[in-house]
Write a protein that holds these residues in place. Sequence first.
Motif, PDB file in Angstrom:
ATOM      1  N   TYR A   1      48.318  -9.110  25.809  1.00  0.00           N
ATOM      2  CA  TYR A   1      48.829  -9.846  26.755  1.00  0.00           C
ATOM      3  C   TYR A   1      49.314 -10.925  26.303  1.00  0.00           C
ATOM      4  CZ  TYR A   1      46.608  -6.322  30.065  1.00  0.00           C
ATOM      5  OH  TYR A   1      46.014  -5.321  30.509  1.00  0.00           O
ATOM      6  N   THR A   2      50.642 -11.444  26.510  1.00  0.00           N
ATOM      7  CA  THR A   2      50.992 -12.647  25.878  1.00  0.00           C
ATOM      8  C   THR A   2      51.654 -13.513  27.094  1.00  0.00           C
ATOM      9  OG1 THR A   2      51.457 -11.755  23.763  1.00  0.00           O
ATOM     10  CG2 THR A   2      52.736 -13.798  24.395  1.00  0.00           C
ATOM     11  N   GLU A   3      51.259 -14.765  27.158  1.00  0.00           N
ATOM     12  CA  GLU A   3      51.977 -15.634  28.228  1.00  0.00           C
ATOM     13  C   GLU A   3      52.572 -17.093  27.393  1.00  0.00           C
ATOM     14  OE1 GLU A   3      50.200 -16.874  32.353  1.00  0.00           O
ATOM     15  OE2 GLU A   3      49.571 -18.443  30.986  1.00  0.00           O
ATOM     16  N   SER A   4      53.654 -17.341  27.571  1.00  0.00           N
ATOM     17  CA  SER A   4      54.318 -18.400  26.724  1.00  0.00           C
ATOM     18  C   SER A   4      54.778 -19.404  27.878  1.00  0.00           C
ATOM     19  CB  SER A   4      55.581 -18.025  26.000  1.00  0.00           C
ATOM     20  OG  SER A   4      56.610 -17.275  26.748  1.00  0.00           O
ATOM     21  N   HIS A   5      54.584 -20.765  27.370  1.00  0.00           N
ATOM     22  CA  HIS A   5      55.066 -21.966  28.229  1.00  0.00           C
ATOM     23  C   HIS A   5      55.912 -22.885  27.063  1.00  0.00           C
ATOM     24  CE1 HIS A   5      52.955 -20.951  31.626  1.00  0.00           C
ATOM     25  NE2 HIS A   5      51.673 -20.835  30.697  1.00  0.00           N
ATOM     26  N   PRO A   6      57.102 -23.306  27.532  1.00  0.00           N
ATOM     27  CA  PRO A   6      57.970 -24.214  26.709  1.00  0.00           C
ATOM     28  C   PRO A   6      57.249 -25.748  26.555  1.00  0.00           C
ATOM     29  CG  PRO A   6      59.090 -24.003  28.603  1.00  0.00           C
ATOM     30  CD  PRO A   6      57.917 -22.911  28.858  1.00  0.00           C
ATOM     31  N   ILE A   7      57.077 -26.269  25.256  1.00  0.00           N
ATOM     32  CA  ILE A   7      56.828 -27.481  25.057  1.00  0.00           C
ATOM     33  C   ILE A   7      57.771 -28.300  24.262  1.00  0.00           C
ATOM     34  CG2 ILE A   7      54.183 -26.965  25.179  1.00  0.00           C
ATOM     35  CD1 ILE A   7      54.166 -26.647  22.138  1.00  0.00           C
ATOM     36  N   ALA A   8      57.331 -29.313  23.599  1.00  0.00           N
ATOM     37  CA  ALA A   8      58.310 -30.253  23.007  1.00  0.00           C
ATOM     38  C   ALA A   8      58.756 -29.489  21.906  1.00  0.00           C
ATOM     39  CB  ALA A   8      57.431 -31.626  22.693  1.00  0.00           C
ATOM     40  N   ASN A   9      60.003 -30.013  21.423  1.00  0.00           N
ATOM     41  CA  ASN A   9      60.680 -29.884  20.229  1.00  0.00           C
ATOM     42  C   ASN A   9      61.245 -28.200  20.235  1.00  0.00           C
ATOM     43  OD1 ASN A   9      60.335 -32.464  19.059  1.00  0.00           O
ATOM     44  ND2 ASN A   9      58.123 -31.804  18.208  1.00  0.00           N
ATOM     45  N   ASN A  10      61.453 -27.587  21.271  1.00  0.00           N
ATOM     46  CA  ASN A  10      61.857 -26.189  21.639  1.00  0.00           C
ATOM     47  C   ASN A  10      60.927 -25.341  20.944  1.00  0.00           C
ATOM     48  OD1 ASN A  10      64.285 -27.123  22.547  1.00  0.00           O
ATOM     49  ND2 ASN A  10      65.344 -27.558  20.585  1.00  0.00           N
ATOM     50  N   THR A  11      59.749 -25.484  21.184  1.00  0.00           N
ATOM     51  CA  THR A  11      58.672 -24.724  20.958  1.00  0.00           C
ATOM     52  C   THR A  11      58.058 -24.022  21.953  1.00  0.00           C
ATOM     53  OG1 THR A  11      57.212 -26.517  20.395  1.00  0.00           O
ATOM     54  CG2 THR A  11      58.303 -25.762  18.363  1.00  0.00           C
ATOM     55  N   LEU A  12      57.395 -23.100  21.845  1.00  0.00           N
ATOM     56  CA  LEU A  12      56.476 -22.318  22.891  1.00  0.00           C
ATOM     57  C   LEU A  12      54.786 -22.578  22.424  1.00  0.00           C
ATOM     58  CD1 LEU A  12      58.524 -19.116  23.272  1.00  0.00           C
ATOM     59  CD2 LEU A  12      58.702 -21.103  24.930  1.00  0.00           C
TER      60      LEU A  12
ATOM     61  N   MET B   1      35.746  -9.847  35.067  1.00  0.00           N
ATOM     62  CA  MET B   1      36.677 -11.004  35.070  1.00  0.00           C
ATOM     63  C   MET B   1      37.153 -11.488  36.293  1.00  0.00           C
ATOM     64  SD  MET B   1      39.598 -10.876  32.068  1.00  0.00           S
ATOM     65  CE  MET B   1      40.177  -8.829  32.295  1.00  0.00           C
ATOM     66  N   THR B   2      37.096 -12.837  36.528  1.00  0.00           N
ATOM     67  CA  THR B   2      37.596 -13.469  37.948  1.00  0.00           C
ATOM     68  C   THR B   2      38.817 -12.758  38.491  1.00  0.00           C
ATOM     69  OG1 THR B   2      38.738 -15.298  37.029  1.00  0.00           O
ATOM     70  CG2 THR B   2      36.116 -15.321  37.437  1.00  0.00           C
ATOM     71  N   GLU B   3      39.093 -12.846  39.833  1.00  0.00           N
ATOM     72  CA  GLU B   3      40.294 -12.417  40.309  1.00  0.00           C
ATOM     73  C   GLU B   3      41.459 -13.241  39.724  1.00  0.00           C
ATOM     74  OE1 GLU B   3      42.601 -11.596  44.654  1.00  0.00           O
ATOM     75  OE2 GLU B   3      40.257 -12.333  44.549  1.00  0.00           O
ATOM     76  N   ARG B   4      41.402 -14.347  39.372  1.00  0.00           N
ATOM     77  CA  ARG B   4      42.329 -15.289  39.043  1.00  0.00           C
ATOM     78  C   ARG B   4      42.577 -14.737  37.445  1.00  0.00           C
ATOM     79  NH1 ARG B   4      42.129 -21.895  38.752  1.00  0.00           N
ATOM     80  NH2 ARG B   4      44.222 -22.279  37.782  1.00  0.00           N
ATOM     81  N   GLU B   5      41.781 -14.632  36.615  1.00  0.00           N
ATOM     82  CA  GLU B   5      42.019 -14.156  35.347  1.00  0.00           C
ATOM     83  C   GLU B   5      42.700 -12.541  35.357  1.00  0.00           C
ATOM     84  OE1 GLU B   5      38.190 -15.780  32.872  1.00  0.00           O
ATOM     85  OE2 GLU B   5      37.787 -13.967  34.130  1.00  0.00           O
ATOM     86  N   TRP B   6      42.309 -11.730  36.338  1.00  0.00           N
ATOM     87  CA  TRP B   6      43.362 -10.568  36.312  1.00  0.00           C
ATOM     88  C   TRP B   6      44.730 -10.887  36.803  1.00  0.00           C
ATOM     89  CZ3 TRP B   6      42.387  -6.299  33.918  1.00  0.00           C
ATOM     90  CH2 TRP B   6      40.905  -5.815  33.870  1.00  0.00           C
ATOM     91  N   GLN B   7      44.929 -11.749  37.724  1.00  0.00           N
ATOM     92  CA  GLN B   7      46.281 -12.012  38.167  1.00  0.00           C
ATOM     93  C   GLN B   7      46.883 -12.699  36.965  1.00  0.00           C
ATOM     94  OE1 GLN B   7      45.593 -14.685  41.732  1.00  0.00           O
ATOM     95  NE2 GLN B   7      45.290 -12.876  43.073  1.00  0.00           N
ATOM     96  N   ARG B   8      46.324 -13.472  36.092  1.00  0.00           N
ATOM     97  CA  ARG B   8      47.151 -14.144  34.880  1.00  0.00           C
ATOM     98  C   ARG B   8      47.380 -13.144  34.134  1.00  0.00           C
ATOM     99  NH1 ARG B   8      44.910 -18.916  30.753  1.00  0.00           N
ATOM    100  NH2 ARG B   8      47.089 -19.353  30.030  1.00  0.00           N
ATOM    101  N   LEU B   9      46.865 -11.952  33.957  1.00  0.00           N
ATOM    102  CA  LEU B   9      46.928 -10.775  32.896  1.00  0.00           C
ATOM    103  C   LEU B   9      48.111  -9.934  33.557  1.00  0.00           C
ATOM    104  CD1 LEU B   9      43.588  -9.503  31.794  1.00  0.00           C
ATOM    105  CD2 LEU B   9      45.093 -10.986  30.667  1.00  0.00           C
ATOM    106  N   GLU B  10      48.039  -9.818  34.822  1.00  0.00           N
ATOM    107  CA  GLU B  10      49.158  -9.000  35.426  1.00  0.00           C
ATOM    108  C   GLU B  10      50.383  -9.641  35.535  1.00  0.00           C
ATOM    109  OE1 GLU B  10      49.347  -5.806  36.415  1.00  0.00           O
ATOM    110  OE2 GLU B  10      47.164  -5.824  35.555  1.00  0.00           O
ATOM    111  N   SER B  11      50.430 -10.925  35.556  1.00  0.00           N
ATOM    112  CA  SER B  11      51.661 -11.908  35.402  1.00  0.00           C
ATOM    113  C   SER B  11      51.979 -12.201  34.068  1.00  0.00           C
ATOM    114  CB  SER B  11      51.544 -13.174  36.060  1.00  0.00           C
ATOM    115  OG  SER B  11      50.648 -14.152  35.463  1.00  0.00           O
ATOM    116  N   CYS B  12      51.593 -11.795  33.148  1.00  0.00           N
ATOM    117  CA  CYS B  12      52.014 -11.942  31.527  1.00  0.00           C
ATOM    118  C   CYS B  12      53.517 -11.419  31.257  1.00  0.00           C
ATOM    119  CB  CYS B  12      51.159 -11.387  30.635  1.00  0.00           C
ATOM    120  SG  CYS B  12      49.403 -12.570  30.489  1.00  0.00           S
ATOM    121  N   CYS B  13      54.410 -12.082  30.747  1.00  0.00           N
ATOM    122  CA  CYS B  13      55.526 -11.581  30.627  1.00  0.00           C
ATOM    123  C   CYS B  13      55.581 -10.389  29.271  1.00  0.00           C
ATOM    124  CB  CYS B  13      56.531 -12.740  29.768  1.00  0.00           C
ATOM    125  SG  CYS B  13      55.804 -13.609  28.299  1.00  0.00           S
ATOM    126  N   THR B  14      54.442 -10.441  28.580  1.00  0.00           N
ATOM    127  CA  THR B  14      54.500  -9.520  27.481  1.00  0.00           C
ATOM    128  C   THR B  14      53.292  -8.774  27.602  1.00  0.00           C
ATOM    129  OG1 THR B  14      56.033 -10.727  26.217  1.00  0.00           O
ATOM    130  CG2 THR B  14      54.573  -8.754  25.031  1.00  0.00           C
TER     131      THR B  14
END
Length: 290
Positions: A191-202, A158-171
């Motif tokens: 690994y799980t990463e969540s971002h809020p979107i419209a209508n109070n959903t993730l 995986m690229t360094e950016r991909e590894w950094q994304r995994l390490e930054s995952c909230c779960t």
Amino acid sequence: MELLKEIGIIGASHGWVATLKNGVVCLQDDLDLPDTGPKHIPLPPFVTLPHCQTQIVTNISMSSSSPDDDEDCIVAVKFLGPQLSLCRPAQRDCKWSNIRITDPSFFSSHVMYSKRDETFSMPASRGHYIGSWDLGRHMKEPKIQMLRLPAEDGIPEMTEREWQRLESCCTKQHYLVESLHTDETFMLKWYTESHPIANNTLNLWDYFLVLKIDKEGNAVYTKDIGHLCILLSKSEAICIPSKSNRKVKNSVYMLREQEFAIVMIDTNQKFCQRPFACSLPYYISKRLLI
């Protein structure tokens, strides 16, 4: 969630659902088919150890699918925190044997029953070792198996950016699962990463790394588990053949609140199925495997 709260579901294993309501613990073999006369097995009230809690359950696990007539069948309840409770429902003098886990690395772990080792096992929080308990010699002192993780040349590319994304995952969660059909043991890193979107959903992004573990504790990353699929939910994680159950091979089935998705292990491509009208499928029952 209101239906879950009303029923009081705390977990499921081998097609049996465990409920806790008004302080009464019960196993039942179905939820929504009352005409079939589902079996109900009352269990003793939980006993809370000092500095522990028995209100929030991580998951439950069972050693067999016959808690009603198999006197050797053991039910394990893993609570959030240091308490693990075991009992044999079919025995007349059924009572909980309560274990206080001293290693904080297991406080949020999910328990699974290993038929190969005949113990209840959990991965440590960082996935470097596995702890196992039973009602025998490993009740007070767990059996610890250190894992020999892959060297740098065995780590997925995986690229360094991909590894950094995994390490930054909230779960980051670790699950152990055994395949009875191939006699293999796998550890899933979720690994799980969540971002809020419209209508109070993730918007949820999920990534899985799968390790295959042999009896000596040697662990290797794999993107191919053959004609198997792994099912994850609030129940005990299970691994089944894809052919006999019309499931997609080499994949992970995820069931959680408002989402049912399939993730391909080799590409990590995610296919969302449909949102559930209620959260009952958050717990895998035996009817979902038909």
